[in-house]
Each structure stands twice: as C-alpha cells, then as structure tokens.
Design a protein around this motif. Structure first.
Motif, PDB file in Angstrom:
ATOM      1  N   PRO A 111      40.661  53.733 -30.455  1.00  0.00           N
ATOM      2  CA  PRO A 111      40.305  55.111 -31.208  1.00  0.00           C
ATOM      3  C   PRO A 111      41.578  55.563 -31.968  1.00  0.00           C
ATOM      4  O   PRO A 111      41.058  55.839 -33.371  1.00  0.00           O
ATOM      5  N   PRO A 112      42.626  55.733 -31.552  1.00  0.00           N
ATOM      6  CA  PRO A 112      43.731  56.224 -32.578  1.00  0.00           C
ATOM      7  C   PRO A 112      44.063  55.410 -33.700  1.00  0.00           C
ATOM      8  O   PRO A 112      44.652  55.856 -34.680  1.00  0.00           O
ATOM      9  N   ILE A 113      43.593  54.042 -33.717  1.00  0.00           N
ATOM     10  CA  ILE A 113      44.074  53.146 -34.602  1.00  0.00           C
ATOM     11  C   ILE A 113      42.804  52.801 -35.663  1.00  0.00           C
ATOM     12  O   ILE A 113      43.012  51.666 -36.371  1.00  0.00           O
ATOM     13  N   ILE A 114      41.783  53.538 -35.573  1.00  0.00           N
ATOM     14  CA  ILE A 114      40.599  53.007 -36.389  1.00  0.00           C
ATOM     15  C   ILE A 114      40.221  54.323 -37.244  1.00  0.00           C
ATOM     16  O   ILE A 114      40.403  55.542 -36.844  1.00  0.00           O
ATOM     17  N   PRO A 115      39.319  54.061 -38.313  1.00  0.00           N
ATOM     18  CA  PRO A 115      39.025  55.336 -38.938  1.00  0.00           C
ATOM     19  C   PRO A 115      37.756  56.062 -38.238  1.00  0.00           C
ATOM     20  O   PRO A 115      37.363  55.607 -37.171  1.00  0.00           O
ATOM     21  N   PRO A 116      37.558  57.436 -38.572  1.00  0.00           N
ATOM     22  CA  PRO A 116      36.397  57.996 -38.054  1.00  0.00           C
ATOM     23  C   PRO A 116      35.205  57.248 -38.025  1.00  0.00           C
ATOM     24  O   PRO A 116      34.846  56.710 -39.044  1.00  0.00           O
TER      25      PRO A 116
ATOM     26  N   GLY B 183      38.906  49.670 -43.084  1.00  0.00           N
ATOM     27  CA  GLY B 183      39.981  50.001 -42.226  1.00  0.00           C
ATOM     28  C   GLY B 183      39.527  49.726 -40.835  1.00  0.00           C
ATOM     29  O   GLY B 183      40.551  50.125 -39.743  1.00  0.00           O
ATOM     30  N   GLY B 184      38.312  49.311 -40.680  1.00  0.00           N
ATOM     31  CA  GLY B 184      37.902  49.115 -39.258  1.00  0.00           C
ATOM     32  C   GLY B 184      38.559  47.916 -38.665  1.00  0.00           C
ATOM     33  O   GLY B 184      39.173  47.067 -39.293  1.00  0.00           O
ATOM     34  N   ARG B 185      38.206  47.694 -37.108  1.00  0.00           N
ATOM     35  CA  ARG B 185      39.063  46.744 -36.359  1.00  0.00           C
ATOM     36  C   ARG B 185      37.956  46.124 -35.594  1.00  0.00           C
ATOM     37  O   ARG B 185      37.024  46.734 -35.119  1.00  0.00           O
ATOM     38  N   ILE B 186      38.341  44.909 -35.161  1.00  0.00           N
ATOM     39  CA  ILE B 186      37.715  44.151 -34.118  1.00  0.00           C
ATOM     40  C   ILE B 186      38.657  43.871 -32.965  1.00  0.00           C
ATOM     41  O   ILE B 186      39.638  43.640 -33.252  1.00  0.00           O
ATOM     42  N   MET B 187      38.260  44.349 -31.697  1.00  0.00           N
ATOM     43  CA  MET B 187      39.045  43.815 -30.378  1.00  0.00           C
ATOM     44  C   MET B 187      37.979  42.870 -29.555  1.00  0.00           C
ATOM     45  O   MET B 187      36.942  43.301 -29.582  1.00  0.00           O
ATOM     46  N   ALA B 188      38.507  41.860 -29.218  1.00  0.00           N
ATOM     47  CA  ALA B 188      37.539  40.901 -28.538  1.00  0.00           C
ATOM     48  C   ALA B 188      38.294  40.384 -27.529  1.00  0.00           C
ATOM     49  O   ALA B 188      39.435  40.159 -27.211  1.00  0.00           O
ATOM     50  N   ASN B 189      37.418  40.265 -26.194  1.00  0.00           N
ATOM     51  CA  ASN B 189      37.836  39.540 -25.143  1.00  0.00           C
ATOM     52  C   ASN B 189      37.530  37.993 -25.164  1.00  0.00           C
ATOM     53  O   ASN B 189      36.348  37.497 -25.358  1.00  0.00           O
TER      54      ASN B 189
ATOM     55  N   LEU C   8      43.096  39.142 -25.017  1.00  0.00           N
ATOM     56  CA  LEU C   8      42.395  39.805 -26.032  1.00  0.00           C
ATOM     57  C   LEU C   8      42.816  39.659 -27.339  1.00  0.00           C
ATOM     58  O   LEU C   8      44.036  39.216 -27.576  1.00  0.00           O
ATOM     59  N   ALA C   9      42.064  39.712 -28.381  1.00  0.00           N
ATOM     60  CA  ALA C   9      42.327  39.742 -29.763  1.00  0.00           C
ATOM     61  C   ALA C   9      42.082  40.905 -30.448  1.00  0.00           C
ATOM     62  O   ALA C   9      41.212  41.914 -30.358  1.00  0.00           O
ATOM     63  N   LEU C  10      42.939  41.188 -31.713  1.00  0.00           N
ATOM     64  CA  LEU C  10      42.890  42.710 -32.132  1.00  0.00           C
ATOM     65  C   LEU C  10      42.761  42.202 -33.807  1.00  0.00           C
ATOM     66  O   LEU C  10      43.890  41.446 -34.060  1.00  0.00           O
ATOM     67  N   THR C  11      42.002  42.729 -34.613  1.00  0.00           N
ATOM     68  CA  THR C  11      42.238  42.362 -35.912  1.00  0.00           C
ATOM     69  C   THR C  11      42.804  43.641 -36.661  1.00  0.00           C
ATOM     70  O   THR C  11      42.936  44.816 -36.344  1.00  0.00           O
ATOM     71  N   GLY C  12      43.418  43.344 -38.020  1.00  0.00           N
ATOM     72  CA  GLY C  12      43.932  44.456 -38.971  1.00  0.00           C
ATOM     73  C   GLY C  12      45.595  44.308 -38.721  1.00  0.00           C
ATOM     74  O   GLY C  12      46.117  43.655 -37.538  1.00  0.00           O
ATOM     75  N   ARG C  13      46.067  45.136 -39.569  1.00  0.00           N
ATOM     76  CA  ARG C  13      47.669  45.207 -39.503  1.00  0.00           C
ATOM     77  C   ARG C  13      47.864  45.858 -38.295  1.00  0.00           C
ATOM     78  O   ARG C  13      47.240  46.982 -37.605  1.00  0.00           O
ATOM     79  N   LEU C  14      48.960  45.458 -37.578  1.00  0.00           N
ATOM     80  CA  LEU C  14      49.624  45.863 -36.307  1.00  0.00           C
ATOM     81  C   LEU C  14      50.314  47.462 -36.368  1.00  0.00           C
ATOM     82  O   LEU C  14      50.919  47.551 -37.311  1.00  0.00           O
ATOM     83  N   PRO C  15      49.467  48.373 -35.944  1.00  0.00           N
ATOM     84  CA  PRO C  15      50.333  49.744 -36.072  1.00  0.00           C
ATOM     85  C   PRO C  15      51.774  49.753 -35.364  1.00  0.00           C
ATOM     86  O   PRO C  15      52.044  49.087 -34.838  1.00  0.00           O
ATOM     87  N   ASP C  16      52.458  50.832 -36.093  1.00  0.00           N
ATOM     88  CA  ASP C  16      53.593  51.055 -35.273  1.00  0.00           C
ATOM     89  C   ASP C  16      53.321  51.421 -33.822  1.00  0.00           C
ATOM     90  O   ASP C  16      52.693  52.431 -33.595  1.00  0.00           O
ATOM     91  N   SER C  17      54.069  50.675 -32.953  1.00  0.00           N
ATOM     92  CA  SER C  17      53.678  51.122 -31.596  1.00  0.00           C
ATOM     93  C   SER C  17      54.245  52.324 -31.040  1.00  0.00           C
ATOM     94  O   SER C  17      53.379  52.930 -30.142  1.00  0.00           O
ATOM     95  N   ASN C  18      55.282  52.944 -31.411  1.00  0.00           N
ATOM     96  CA  ASN C  18      55.761  54.079 -30.991  1.00  0.00           C
ATOM     97  C   ASN C  18      54.548  55.335 -31.584  1.00  0.00           C
ATOM     98  O   ASN C  18      54.288  56.152 -30.755  1.00  0.00           O
TER      99      ASN C  18
END
Length: 309
Positions: A105-110, A215-221, A269-279
C-alpha cells in the motif's frame, strides 16, 4: 485427476519422517528450514472433503507444539499438502509470504487493491489491519474455500469489521476488473500444486497490466522449487522461471524479485514498477515488515541457476 487415493503427506510412520507431518508452504519455507515437520499428535484434522476444484483440508496445530506454526490453522488444497493459507487467531502476521502484501500500500496510488487467489484471507488480514485506508477486492474460484474461510479462518469476522473495505468475489480471478483500475494487484494463483499455466503466457500479464491504474503495481507469488505439484513430471522451479520470463516480456526492466530462501529457484515473489527508495518505503511500514523492503533485486534470468536433473 482422481484424488481419492492420493497421498496427502509423506507417510508419517516412514523412517524419513518418523511420526511427523512435513508440511510444504506454497511459496515460503525459510522460517521452517531445518525442521522436519510437526509431530502427528500435535495436528488435528477439522475438515476434509473434495469440492469441485480442490481437495480441501483444514488442520489445527496444537498451541503446545514446538514449531513456528503452533496454534495456527492451515488450509491445504492439493494432494501434496502445500499450505495455501495460515491463520493465527490472535495475530495478523504469519511469518510467511502472505505478509509481504502488507508492504504494497505505501508504494501504490490511492485506489482498490485486488487479491487474485484469495484463499482463506491470509494476505488480506494484515493489509486491512495495518493500512486503514486500504480497500480490498478478493477473487477466489472455489466458493467452498470461502465458506471454509468464514467458518474456520476468521473471514466472517474480518468482513463484519471491514464491511466497506473488504469485498469477496467468487469466479475466475483472471476476469477481475474495476471501473477506474486497481492501484495494486496481488496474484497468488495455483492449481494442483502449480502456478496456473496462464501465468506463463505474456498475454495474461498484458491484460493484468491494462486493469492497473497509472502508477499501479503487481505483486505476484511465482512459487519455486519447494512447491510440490501433483504431477511429479513438473517442477516448481522451472514453472517459476517460465512465469518470470513471461512477466519480463511485459514489464521489462521494471521487474524485481524477492527470494524467500537462499536458493534463488526455491521460492520467490515478483514486483512490477520502479523500485522505491528502501529507506522511504520502510518509514511507511510497521517494524516487523521493514526488512522486506531491502530484499528486492532486479530480475535476472535464472535458467542457469536451476538444479540439473
């Protein structure tokens, strides 16, 4: 496949396992590495039946068991005994891959979050409890799984507590849609102990990409070698590689992989989109989830790393 004579677990009386149940978690075993199972006397079967789509079993693990799953309920849906959901009555997190969705949730749009392959709600619970703004639409093919989830996995309570934030749909998850697109999609689709074959086809990921908001993302198992297919001719590690290759055709360099074990073919797991700043990402997460932000790595082909047959 006729499951009537299928072996759910390796023989608990065999020399290899003694009197223990060696469960396989569908995509995460690192928390249980080095443990060869749960003593048979610490496991009780609450439900066992065949639905149209699954061989459904609900197991209760004794609170006195010397095991990380002590006090939990487990949902098994296939003959090899892969765990498809974990439920602890008094806590949200499972210490398994289900928890990783709560980092999204913190790395996707509303906007709404879709869970394709809802199971008994193990991924939905921590999201709802840790992110008060989150709205989840879950799709599950088998209505019997949802019925079991409501009775044994706290789903009915979760629905009553979040009537405007949790919506359950039964049917083909690949037909999921919403008017203005999903902010995030969690794909957790398995059948007969395998990632479904449609996910090895790039056109499936193209369609899922089209139902994302900007700006949405997919996370996949995407599973891995530790997942045990019903068909012994198949290998979960090979299927994982093919699934990631299909995703890469669609998402290119904006594809990242989180390996849940030391071996890269074991579980991911896989994640799409640009990788956010981890901090920055970690600042928006509850403390037990923060370490996941540091585990993502850019996708790289894994064929050469798979074990040779």
């Amino acid at each position: 496949m006729n499951l009537a004579g299928a072996q759910i677990f390796p023989n608990p009386l065999s020399a290899k396992h003694g009197r223990r149940f060696p469960f396989t978690l569908k995509s995460h075993r690192s928390k249980y590495d080095g443990d060869d199972g749960i003593p048979i006397e610490d496991v009780k079967t609450l439900v066992k039946f065949k639905s149209r789509h699954n061989y459904i079993r609900v197991l209760q693990v004794s609170r006195t068991a010397h095991h990380p799953l002590a006090g939990s309920r487990l949902l098994l849906l296939d003959a090899p005994g892969n765990i498809h959901s974990i439920f602890f009555p008094f806590k949200s997190l499972t210490n398994a891959y289900f928890d990783v969705l709560a980092t999204l949730p913190p790395i996707i749009p509303p906007g709404p979050l879709a869970i394709l392959g809802f199971g008994a709600g193990s991924s939905a619970k921590p999201v709802l409890e840790m992110h008060p703004e989150a709205v989840i639409h879950g799709w599950e093919l088998d209505p019997s799984v949802i019925s079991v989830a409501r009775e044994y996995f706290g789903l009915e309570k979760l629905e009553k507590e979040h009537p405007d934030r949790l919506y359950i749909h039964t049917g083909n998850a690949l037909n999921a849609s919403t008017k203005d697109g999903f902010a995030g999609i969690f794909v957790d689709l398995f059948t007969k102990g395998c990632v479904i074959p449609q996910l090895q086809d790039a056109s499936t990921w193209e369609r899922l990409k089209r139902i994302l908001k900007k700006g949405g993302r997919i996370m996949a198992n995407v599973g891995g070698h530790c997942v045990e297919p019903e068909d012994i001719r198949k290998d979960g590690g090979v299927i994982m590689v093919e699934t990631l290759k299909a995703m890469h055709k669609v998402f290119g360099d904006e594809l990242f992989v989180l390996n849940l074990n030391d071996r890269e073919d074991e579980s991911s797991l896989a994640l799409t989109g640009r990788l956010p700043d981890s901090n920055e990402w970690k600042k928006a997460l509850k403390k037990p989830l923060r370490f996941y932000a540091d585990l993502w790595k850019a996708y790289a082909p894994l064929e050469d790393q798979l074990p040779r047959k």
